[in-house]
Design an enzyme around this catalytic site. Structure first.
Site, short mmCIF file in Angstrom:
data_model
loop_
_atom_site.label_atom_id
_atom_site.label_comp_id
_atom_site.label_asym_id
_atom_site.label_seq_id
_atom_site.Cartn_x
_atom_site.Cartn_y
_atom_site.Cartn_z
CG HIS A 1 10.85 -4.24 -11.47
ND1 HIS A 1 10.47 -5.42 -10.62
CD2 HIS A 1 10.29 -3.33 -10.42
CE1 HIS A 1 9.63 -4.80 -10.12
NE2 HIS A 1 9.70 -3.70 -10.20
CD GLU B 1 11.96 -2.02 -6.80
OE1 GLU B 1 10.74 -1.13 -6.71
OE2 GLU B 1 11.26 -2.76 -6.99
O1 G3P Z 1 9.45 -0.37 -9.62
C1 G3P Z 1 8.55 -0.51 -8.23
C2 G3P Z 1 7.89 -1.29 -7.16
O2 G3P Z 1 8.40 -3.00 -7.51
C3 G3P Z 1 7.37 -1.48 -5.69
O3 G3P Z 1 6.19 -2.00 -6.17
O4 G3P Z 1 3.43 -1.99 -5.56
O5 G3P Z 1 5.35 -1.87 -3.50
O6 G3P Z 1 5.36 0.15 -4.87
P1 G3P Z 1 5.04 -1.48 -4.98
#
Ligand code: G3P
EC number: 5.3.1.1
Length: 228
Positions: free
Chosen positions: A93, A141
């Site tokens: 992550h 992400e």
């Molecule tokens: O692992 C999920 C994450 O990093 C996304 O975070 O708070 O933007 O949904 P968020």
């Protein structure tokens, strides 16, 4: 192997730890039963066994180290994660990045233990590098959108499209999830329309005054999409 289409990362938020982690997980389980959408939760390691013993939906660690059980203070061996009842783990992550060779070793150890590996990547090119290691799933992400409330599926659709393209070129069987800023059902719908298998989400659920309602909202487009 069942990869969740909605994976809720509890991170290290107070709002999703201890009893609140149990409550959110039970809400996710309720929505799974109600709508048939496979939802997974990824509690902090301190709550892993508590959550695994409280719900039937798949539970994921947030990180593992590529080590066996033994004299490794502060480390997280995959076998102990399995022992605690988890079905798999996130790896790499953005908030817990690890070198590519550790990702590779962890994936292999997890495969031997029949644990699901979901490897996070910040960019399409890293998604390709990770795909070559054959994880069970990849979650792209963009770090700058994490926790921002600005959804990757609308603000940076090209990150999803390019990741899909690069992962497919290596192995078309690896599902791609996306995350960062996903806040509404509409953001999830946009992610699915771009070709995402599912979404990885944190703050929209953990910080919601009504997590169950938010989980239902996020699961709805998945239910319609998978029915269609
Ligand atoms: O692992 C999920 C994450 O990093 C996304 O975070 O708070 O933007 O949904 P968020």
């Amino acid at each position: 192997m069942h990869i969740p289409r909605l994976l809720i990362n509890f991170k290290a938020y107070m709002e999703s730890s201890g009893d609140r982690a149990v409550e959110i997980s039970k809400s996710a389980e309720r929505i799974w039963r109600e709508m048939g959408v496979l939802i997974g939760v990824s509690p902090n390691i301190v709550d892993l066994r508590l959550i695994s013993s409280s719900v039937e939906i798949p539970v994921f660690a947030q990180h593992v180290d590529p080590i066996p059980a033994g004299a490794y203070t502060g480390h997280v061996p995959p076998i102990l994660v399995k022992e605690a009842g988890a079905r798999g783990s996130l790896l790499n992550h953005s908030e817990k990045q690890i070198p590519l060779r550790h990702i590779a070793e962890s994936i292999n150890m997890m495969r031997d233990l029949n644990l699901i590996s979901i490897v996070c990547s910040p960019t399409p090119s890293e998604s390709a590098a990770v795909a070559a290691l054959l994880p069970d799933a990849i979650a792209v992400e963009p770090p700058e959108l994490i926790g921002s409330g600005i959804p990757v599926s609308k603000a940076k659709p090209e990150v999803i499209l390019n990741s899909l393209r690069s992962v497919k070129a290596i192995n078309s069987a690896i599902p791609l999830l996306c995350g960062a800023g996903i806040s509404s059902g509409d953001d999830v719908k946009a992610a699915l329309e771009l070709g995402s298998y599912g979404v990885l989400v944190a703050s929209a659920v953990t910080k919601s005054p009504d997590p169950q309602r938010k989980i239902r909202e996020l699961a709805e487009p998945i239910a319609s999409f998978t029915r269609a």
